[in-house]
Design a protein around this motif. Structure first.
Motif, PDB file in Angstrom:
ATOM      1  N   ILE A  48       0.873  -1.175   0.000  1.00 58.20           N
ATOM      2  CA  ILE A  48       0.000   0.000   0.000  1.00 58.20           C
ATOM      3  C   ILE A  48       0.911   1.226   0.000  1.00 58.20           C
ATOM      4  CG2 ILE A  48      -1.991  -1.030   1.170  1.00 58.20           C
ATOM      5  CD1 ILE A  48      -1.013   0.226   3.779  1.00 58.20           C
ATOM      6  N   TYR A  49       0.366   2.359  -0.448  1.00 53.86           N
ATOM      7  CA  TYR A  49       1.142   3.590  -0.382  1.00 53.86           C
ATOM      8  C   TYR A  49       1.614   3.812   1.052  1.00 53.86           C
ATOM      9  CZ  TYR A  49      -0.937   4.625  -4.955  1.00 53.86           C
ATOM     10  OH  TYR A  49      -1.320   4.573  -6.268  1.00 53.86           O
ATOM     11  N   PHE A  50       2.846   4.252   1.184  1.00 56.82           N
ATOM     12  CA  PHE A  50       3.426   4.367   2.517  1.00 56.82           C
ATOM     13  C   PHE A  50       2.719   5.411   3.368  1.00 56.82           C
ATOM     14  CE2 PHE A  50       7.847   2.790   0.910  1.00 56.82           C
ATOM     15  CZ  PHE A  50       7.278   1.556   0.635  1.00 56.82           C
ATOM     16  N   GLN A  51       2.172   6.444   2.736  1.00 56.38           N
ATOM     17  CA  GLN A  51       1.428   7.432   3.514  1.00 56.38           C
ATOM     18  C   GLN A  51       0.143   6.831   4.078  1.00 56.38           C
ATOM     19  OE1 GLN A  51       0.723  11.179   1.557  1.00 56.38           O
ATOM     20  NE2 GLN A  51      -0.217  12.096   3.361  1.00 56.38           N
ATOM     21  N   ILE A  52      -0.437   5.890   3.363  1.00 57.89           N
ATOM     22  CA  ILE A  52      -1.612   5.208   3.906  1.00 57.89           C
ATOM     23  C   ILE A  52      -1.207   4.335   5.088  1.00 57.89           C
ATOM     24  CG2 ILE A  52      -3.360   3.444   3.414  1.00 57.89           C
ATOM     25  CD1 ILE A  52      -3.691   4.633   0.666  1.00 57.89           C
ATOM     26  N   ALA A  53      -0.054   3.662   4.980  1.00 63.87           N
ATOM     27  CA  ALA A  53       0.445   2.879   6.121  1.00 63.87           C
ATOM     28  C   ALA A  53       0.629   3.790   7.333  1.00 63.87           C
ATOM     29  CB  ALA A  53       1.760   2.201   5.753  1.00 63.87           C
ATOM     30  N   PHE A  54       1.152   4.982   7.104  1.00 65.10           N
ATOM     31  CA  PHE A  54       1.307   5.972   8.179  1.00 65.10           C
ATOM     32  C   PHE A  54      -0.055   6.323   8.777  1.00 65.10           C
ATOM     33  CE2 PHE A  54       0.943  10.640   8.887  1.00 65.10           C
ATOM     34  CZ  PHE A  54       1.699  10.752  10.046  1.00 65.10           C
TER      35      PHE A  54
END
Length: 341
Positions: A86-92
């Motif tokens: 998943i996009y890393f900003q979504i993981a954040f």
């Protein structure tokens, strides 16, 4: 004509030789000194990049580009670092939901937060874009810009990628780091133009990519100027979207925040198509590139039917218009910087 062509080739060779000398000090151990892009395999892709840089920076050459016009724009997710699963900003954002949950007991039964806290990825995916927008609004607002920057940096210092078990900033692409450095060595100004949040990227892009925060264009939310009781001013992040820098928005963002059309642009998905089209529409020499994820062993393999980083329409256009396509498996000797250690 042959004499002129020969002179041009000699001058171009001299130019590349001078660049090789200037970059030799930064070459990674294990690679031949003087290789301008040591993590790239020799082949048509590498040659196309080197040829473009040589032609556009050769003073007096037909394709010479004046220094102020040497604008190079790069997508971030999937172009400069990994974007799967998943996009890393979504993981954040998902991690922020868990961190903030004790303050919001209602989230245990309220979607989309319930699915995040239950780690129910299928239910979360079913909520679609609307659910993720709600998550981003809840986790990216209510803070000053300074507090949000600290939150991002703290997360990057501790979070680990689920497959590689490494910090997310370890998962940048070494070949693209070299390309950014090579462009800057030839007086190109390098920009990030990403669908990711501008305030999520700016705290770390200079350290990781050498791209300062003022050269980062991204999606952004509304901020509000506020004076604290002690008289100190702050900018507060609100749960409202101001600008989406994706798809057609990338061309708009380039015009609005950079003010010059790029002569060099790299992406990896349909979200970058309009940025590449906008670059190609200018006069003179142009370079349009796409990273094609073809290495399931070292990274990931995906293109058309992908929930993240779909490369479908942009792929067709790249083939039709002969844009440069990077085959990750075949064009890159290494993918990540840690492979060199």
């Amino acid at each position: 004509m042959a004499k002129t062509s020969g002179a041009f080739m000699r001058r171009r060779t001299l130019l590349l030789g001078m660049a090789a000398t200037s970059l030799a000090a930064t070459a990674r151990p294990g690679f031949a000194q003087g290789d301008l892009l040591p993590s790239w395999n020799d082949g048509p892709t590498k040659r196309a990049i080197l040829d473009f840089i040589a032609r556009t920076t050769l003073s007096g050459g037909r394709d010479w580009v004046p220094v102020p016009e040497r604008i190079a724009c790069f997508d971030n997710d999937g172009t400069l670092w990994t974007e799967q699963p998943i996009y890393f900003q979504i993981a954040f954002a998902l991690d922020r939901v868990k961190a903030l949950a004790p303050r919001h007991p209602e989230w245990r039964t309220q979607e989309p937060f319930r699915s995040v806290l239950a780690d129910d990825r299928a239910a979360l995916a079913a909520l679609g874009e609307k659910g993720f927008i709600e998550i981003m609004a809840a986790t990216h607002s209510g803070l000053t810009t300074e507090a949000f920057t600290k939150t991002v940096l703290d997360w990057l210092a501790t979070a680990r990628h689920p497959r590689f078990n490494r910090p997310y900033t370890d998962l940048v692409y070494q070949p693209m780091i070299e390309l950014l450095a090579l462009l800057r060595a030839h007086q190109f100004k390098t920009y990030i133009v990403s669908g990711g949040g501008i305030e999520f990227m700016r705290p770390w892009t200079e350290r990781v990519y050498g791209i300062p925060p003022e050269q980062v264009v991204g999606s952004s939310g509304v901020t509000r100027y506020e004076l604290r009781p002690d008289g100190s001013p702050v900018l507060m992040k609100e749960p409202k979207v101001m600008f989406i820098d994706d798809g057609p928005g990338k061309a708009v963002g380039i015009n609005q925040y950079i003010g010059r059309r790029p002569v060099f642009a790299f992406g990896n998905s349909d979200g970058d198509q309009q940025m590449l089209e906008w670059t190609a529409a200018g006069s003179g020499a142009r370079f349009m590139g796409l990273v094609h994820h073809t290495d399931a062993v070292r990274e990931y393999a995906y293109d058309r039917p992908s929930l993240v980083g779909q490369l479908d329409k942009a792929w067709d256009e790249a083939l039709r218009r002969s844009w440069t396509i990077v085959d990750m498996k075949n064009d890159w000797k290494v993918i990540y910087p840690f492979e060199l250690k």
